[in-house]
Design a protein around this motif. Structure first.
Motif, PDB file in Angstrom:
ATOM      1  N   LEU A  79      -1.414  -7.355  -1.169  1.00 47.99           N
ATOM      2  CA  LEU A  79      -1.057  -6.026  -0.689  1.00 47.99           C
ATOM      3  C   LEU A  79      -2.282  -5.113  -0.663  1.00 47.99           C
ATOM      4  O   LEU A  79      -2.503  -4.375   0.296  1.00 47.99           O
ATOM      5  N   ALA A  80      -3.065  -5.166  -1.736  1.00 46.82           N
ATOM      6  CA  ALA A  80      -4.255  -4.320  -1.808  1.00 46.82           C
ATOM      7  C   ALA A  80      -5.240  -4.677  -0.704  1.00 46.82           C
ATOM      8  O   ALA A  80      -5.851  -3.788  -0.088  1.00 46.82           O
TER       9      ALA A  80
ATOM     10  N   THR B 205       5.434  -2.145   1.537  1.00 47.01           N
ATOM     11  CA  THR B 205       4.893  -3.282   2.279  1.00 47.01           C
ATOM     12  C   THR B 205       4.861  -3.064   3.789  1.00 47.01           C
ATOM     13  O   THR B 205       3.825  -3.305   4.426  1.00 47.01           O
ATOM     14  N   PRO B 206       5.950  -2.627   4.429  1.00 40.81           N
ATOM     15  CA  PRO B 206       5.905  -2.449   5.891  1.00 40.81           C
ATOM     16  C   PRO B 206       4.823  -1.475   6.345  1.00 40.81           C
ATOM     17  O   PRO B 206       4.147  -1.723   7.355  1.00 40.81           O
ATOM     18  N   SER B 207       4.647  -0.378   5.624  1.00 40.47           N
ATOM     19  CA  SER B 207       3.625   0.599   6.015  1.00 40.47           C
ATOM     20  C   SER B 207       2.218   0.019   5.882  1.00 40.47           C
ATOM     21  O   SER B 207       1.344   0.277   6.729  1.00 40.47           O
ATOM     22  N   LEU B 208       1.988  -0.768   4.840  1.00 40.85           N
ATOM     23  CA  LEU B 208       0.685  -1.404   4.688  1.00 40.85           C
ATOM     24  C   LEU B 208       0.431  -2.416   5.801  1.00 40.85           C
ATOM     25  O   LEU B 208      -0.696  -2.557   6.288  1.00 40.85           O
ATOM     26  N   LEU B 209       1.488  -3.108   6.233  1.00 38.86           N
ATOM     27  CA  LEU B 209       1.342  -4.053   7.339  1.00 38.86           C
ATOM     28  C   LEU B 209       1.010  -3.332   8.644  1.00 38.86           C
ATOM     29  O   LEU B 209       0.226  -3.833   9.455  1.00 38.86           O
ATOM     30  N   VAL B 210       1.612  -2.167   8.854  1.00 41.65           N
ATOM     31  CA  VAL B 210       1.302  -1.387  10.057  1.00 41.65           C
ATOM     32  C   VAL B 210      -0.168  -0.974  10.041  1.00 41.65           C
ATOM     33  O   VAL B 210      -0.864  -1.061  11.068  1.00 41.65           O
TER      34      VAL B 210
END
Length: 222
Positions: free
Chosen positions: A19-20, A160-165
């Motif tokens: 994630l990081a 998680t979704p925002s980090l993927l964006v």
């Protein structure tokens, strides 16, 4: 480019590191000890409930526990979720240059994981409650811990979704002038790998409860 159908399980620390990396964040430090963190997260009501679960003496029903059927149910759910994450046709149908559909795809899979693993966890607790006194106590403790920690866990996983964006946008910008779609392949693989890592995290308590069921001296067969 075909995606491999099997990947190694990723532990919770590796999930956090991934994630990081995708969010271009600093790696988390060791921080306070787990006991100290739990002390910050558990309020008085939950602490009292946990103390009662730990100190109580639940009745021991010692009914035969159908370990094989419970293990099979867990394996089926895990395989179904794993396959859903790796369905390349779902990703192929999404617009290649828009992050929003991938975000919705991620959220939908997270909801499926949360619902399915939550049902399994409750089912395993119900089975433990019919076993020995120690197993019944474990079922009570796990119920309290889920009520206590689940809101914090869901809040963290919701990032998680925002980090993927952000990862999508960063890759798209970095490869704006590059021919081909190699960056899209990279993003889709990162998305799948991250969701597979999350799946393993969500199965940690289920695996622990299943191991406790297998320790029953009165385990039955279906």
């Amino acid at each position: 480019m075909a995606l491999p159908q099997q990947r190694a399980a990723v532990s919770a620390p590796a999930f956090v590191r991934r994630l990081a990396r995708l969010g271009d964040l600093e790696q988390p430090s060791a921080g306070p000890a787990l006991s100290e963190r739990l002390g910050q997260w558990i309020d008085w009501n939950r602490a009292i409930a946990l103390s009662r679960a730990l100190d109580g003496t639940p009745a021991s029903a010692s009914h035969p526990i159908q370990v094989d059927s419970e293990a099979a149910a867990c394996a089926r759910v895990r395989a179904t979720l794993h396959a859903a994450i790796l369905r390349s046709d779902k990703l192929d149908a999404l617009p290649a240059d828009d992050a929003a559909p991938f975000r919705r795809h991620c959220v939908d899979l997270q909801r499926s994981m949360q619902a399915s693993t939550g049902q399994l966890r409750g089912r395993l607790r119900d089975a433990l409650a019919t076993g020995t006194a120690d197993q019944a106590r474990l079922a009570e403790v796990d119920a309290v811990m889920e009520m206590t920690l689940s809101p914090r866990e869901q809040a963290l996983l919701a990032a998680t979704p925002s980090l993927l964006v952000r990862h999508f946008d960063r890759l798209k910008l970095a490869h704006a002038d590059a021919p081909g779609d190699a960056w899209r392949v990279t993003f889709r693989r990162d998305l799948q790998d991250l969701l597979l890592a999350e799946l393993e995290v969500r199965f940690h308590p289920i695996d622990a409860l299943l191991a406790a069921l297998r320790s029953s001296p009165v385990s039955g067969t279906p």
